[in-house]
Design an enzyme around this catalytic site. Structure first.
Site, PDB file in Angstrom:
ATOM      1  N   CYS A  20       0.784  -1.175   0.376  1.00 37.75           N
ATOM      2  CA  CYS A  20       0.061   0.003  -0.159  1.00 37.75           C
ATOM      3  C   CYS A  20       1.033   1.035   0.297  1.00 37.75           C
ATOM      4  O   CYS A  20       1.701   1.108   0.810  1.00 37.75           O
ATOM      5  CB  CYS A  20      -0.663   0.218   1.025  1.00 37.75           C
ATOM      6  SG  CYS A  20      -2.040   1.586   1.392  1.00 37.75           S
TER       7      CYS A  20
ATOM      8  N   GLN B 151      -7.217  19.434   9.117  1.00 40.94           N
ATOM      9  CA  GLN B 151      -6.324  18.908   9.315  1.00 40.94           C
ATOM     10  C   GLN B 151      -6.754  17.823  10.012  1.00 40.94           C
ATOM     11  O   GLN B 151      -7.650  17.918  10.504  1.00 40.94           O
ATOM     12  CB  GLN B 151      -5.422  19.485  10.889  1.00 40.94           C
ATOM     13  CG  GLN B 151      -4.918  20.913  10.626  1.00 40.94           C
ATOM     14  CD  GLN B 151      -3.698  21.280   9.847  1.00 40.94           C
ATOM     15  OE1 GLN B 151      -3.352  19.945   9.846  1.00 40.94           O
ATOM     16  NE2 GLN B 151      -3.433  22.796   9.737  1.00 40.94           N
TER      17      GLN B 151
ATOM     18  N   ASP C  37      -0.724  29.724   5.471  1.00 40.39           N
ATOM     19  CA  ASP C  37      -0.532  27.972   5.442  1.00 40.39           C
ATOM     20  C   ASP C  37      -0.688  27.173   4.438  1.00 40.39           C
ATOM     21  O   ASP C  37      -2.092  27.359   3.944  1.00 40.39           O
ATOM     22  CB  ASP C  37      -2.121  27.503   6.593  1.00 40.39           C
ATOM     23  CG  ASP C  37      -1.800  25.935   6.624  1.00 40.39           C
ATOM     24  OD1 ASP C  37      -1.026  25.422   6.651  1.00 40.39           O
ATOM     25  OD2 ASP C  37      -2.751  25.539   7.446  1.00 40.39           O
TER      26      ASP C  37
ATOM     27  N   CYS D 232       3.813  22.360   5.030  1.00 39.66           N
ATOM     28  CA  CYS D 232       3.696  20.899   5.075  1.00 39.66           C
ATOM     29  C   CYS D 232       4.046  20.011   4.348  1.00 39.66           C
ATOM     30  O   CYS D 232       4.884  18.672   4.249  1.00 39.66           O
ATOM     31  CB  CYS D 232       2.117  20.073   4.639  1.00 39.66           C
ATOM     32  SG  CYS D 232       2.147  20.831   2.925  1.00 39.66           S
TER      33      CYS D 232
END
Length: 429
Positions: A71, A262, A358, A385
């Site tokens: 996976c 989130q 962000d 991120c």
């Protein structure tokens, strides 16, 4: 080839060298000796897969999931969790230095998560099995570096409600209930892991859509809102309110079908507190890439005005609903701007004390950084991120008169190479 792994790098791979080439291999640990086979060869690097583990690290752990390494979801289940956090901290520091020439020697404050059952959102791929779909429909995730389906029987990183939902859908697929046109089911679990926001994506609407909707609700009884979406024809049918409520840091948020929130249900509170609570009270803050208002609303407790900017129309609608419901209670003003961030900042004339960033994985455009340098806020908080784009953007801010005041690593994605970084910047005197 036989190689010895030198270190882990961002992306989930180990790095080694062989005959003048850099070699990248997944599912390894530093100092391990492996026999690896070439998967892709370029002029200066080789991507390989491990054929045999010749000298395993004493730190290696047994993977919890039977699908690990097939996976494409998890990268680090062979690493004990406390070491995952240590390696991620090292990778973040090294990526800042290598890509951005950002030499941060201070502390990187690591915020750990419970390592399992943390995800509140999942995207399950659905495909026909066997030749011409003779094996029925299967549900799971894409295999690593592939669009081939890995049918899964378990997924330990999902919240209890999402895992229950996956198993119910798996049984439905085995029973022939899933239509052949179905390609993906996305589920988001709201507050207290009790309600679901479900989006089903099709390649052509099913002939009996309402009948399938009824069956899907019976299969997933916690469904609050259900959306059928056929992107090939831009057709959508909604069954429900279009959103679900969730919570973070004592505030309630509406999250719609095409909005982002989130994904770690354990760390959202700590992330908000870390970003907001250290801020002194002030006059004006800009929240750029505001989403549904995760930070806008708590910032309104500290600033007389918050200007929240979001380009995604669906998220902007949720942002408007969330902030309008909270402004009256806080007595502060949150101004929502449904606009492209670069275009907004290019025309902005006021000088905020704080700019909160962000952005998506691609980071900031050069134009956005140039305009922010002109606006010259006293402080910038950058939530990222993606360490490589963070490193690139931080380098530009440092050249524009800023210095780093703090670096945090939030492990929002245990068992994977992904990480969230929060970097504080302040204008140099």
């Amino acid at each position: 080839m036989e190689i010895t792994i030198e270190k882990l790098i961002y992306g989930g791979e180990g790095l080694a060298h062989h005959d003048g080439s850099t070699v990248f291999v997944p599912f390894v640990l530093p100092a391990e000796k492996v026999s690896a086979a070439t998967v892709e060869q370029k002029k200066k690097f080789i991507r390989a897969r491990m054929e045999r583990l010749l000298d395993p690290s004493p730190e290696r752990a047994a993977a919890r999931c039977p699908h690990f390494a097939v996976c494409g979801g998890c990268d680090y289940q062979h690493i004990p969790y406390e070491l995952q956090l240590r390696y991620k901290t090292e990778i973040l520091r090294e990526t800042l230095r290598r890509i951005g020439r950002v030499e941060w020697t201070g502390e990187i404050a690591a915020h750990a998560s419970p390592p399992w059952a943390y995800r509140n959102r999942a995207q399950w791929k659905v495909r026909p099995l066997g030749e011409d779909g003779a094996g029925g429909m299967g549900i799971g995730y894409f295999r690593a570096n592939s669009t081939a389906l890995c049918v899964v029987e378990d997924c330990s990183i999902l919240s209890p409600l999402l895992l229950k939902s996956l198993l119910a859908l798996r049984a439905a697929a085995a029973g022939g209930m899933l239509p052949r046109e179905l390609r993906e089911i996305e589920a988001f679990a709201g507050a207290n892991d009790s309600k679901l926001l479900v989006t089903a994506t099709f390649a052509g609407f099913p002939a009996r859509a309402q009948e399938f909707a009824d069956k899907l609700r019976a299969t997933l009884p916690e469904t609050e809102s259900l959306l059928f979406h056929d992107p090939t024809r831009e057709r959508m049918e909604l069954d429900g309110p279009g959103s679900v409520e969730t919570e973070a840091a004592g505030l309630t948020y509406r999250v719609g079908h095409f909005s982002f929130f989130q994904v770690n249900r354990f760390l959202a509170d700590e992330l908000v507190r870390t970003v907001v609570e250290g801020e002194p009270e002030g006059r004006l803050a800009l929240d750029l890439f505001a989403g549904v208002g995760l930070f806008s609303m708590p910032l309104a407790k500290r600033f007389a005005r918050v200007v929240a900017v979001e380009a995604n129309p669906a998220a902007a609608r949720d942002l408007e609903a969330n902030t309008s419901g909270n402004v009256a209670r806080s007595g502060r003003v949150i101004e929502v701007r449904a606009a492209d961030v670069e275009q907004f900042v290019a025309k902005y004339k006021e000088k905020p004390e704080l700019v909160l960033l962000d952005p998506p994985r691609a980071g900031l455009t050069p134009g956005t950084i140039k305009h922010l340098a002109r606006v010259a806020p006293a402080r910038i908080t950058y939530i990222s991120c993606d360490p490589p784009t963070l490193a690139r953007d931080l380098a530009a801010f440092l050249k524009s008169g800023y210095e780093i005041s703090a670096v945090h690593l939030f492990d929002l994605f245990p068992q994977t190479f992904h990480m969230e970084a929060v970097v504080g910047l302040r204008r140099r005197p």
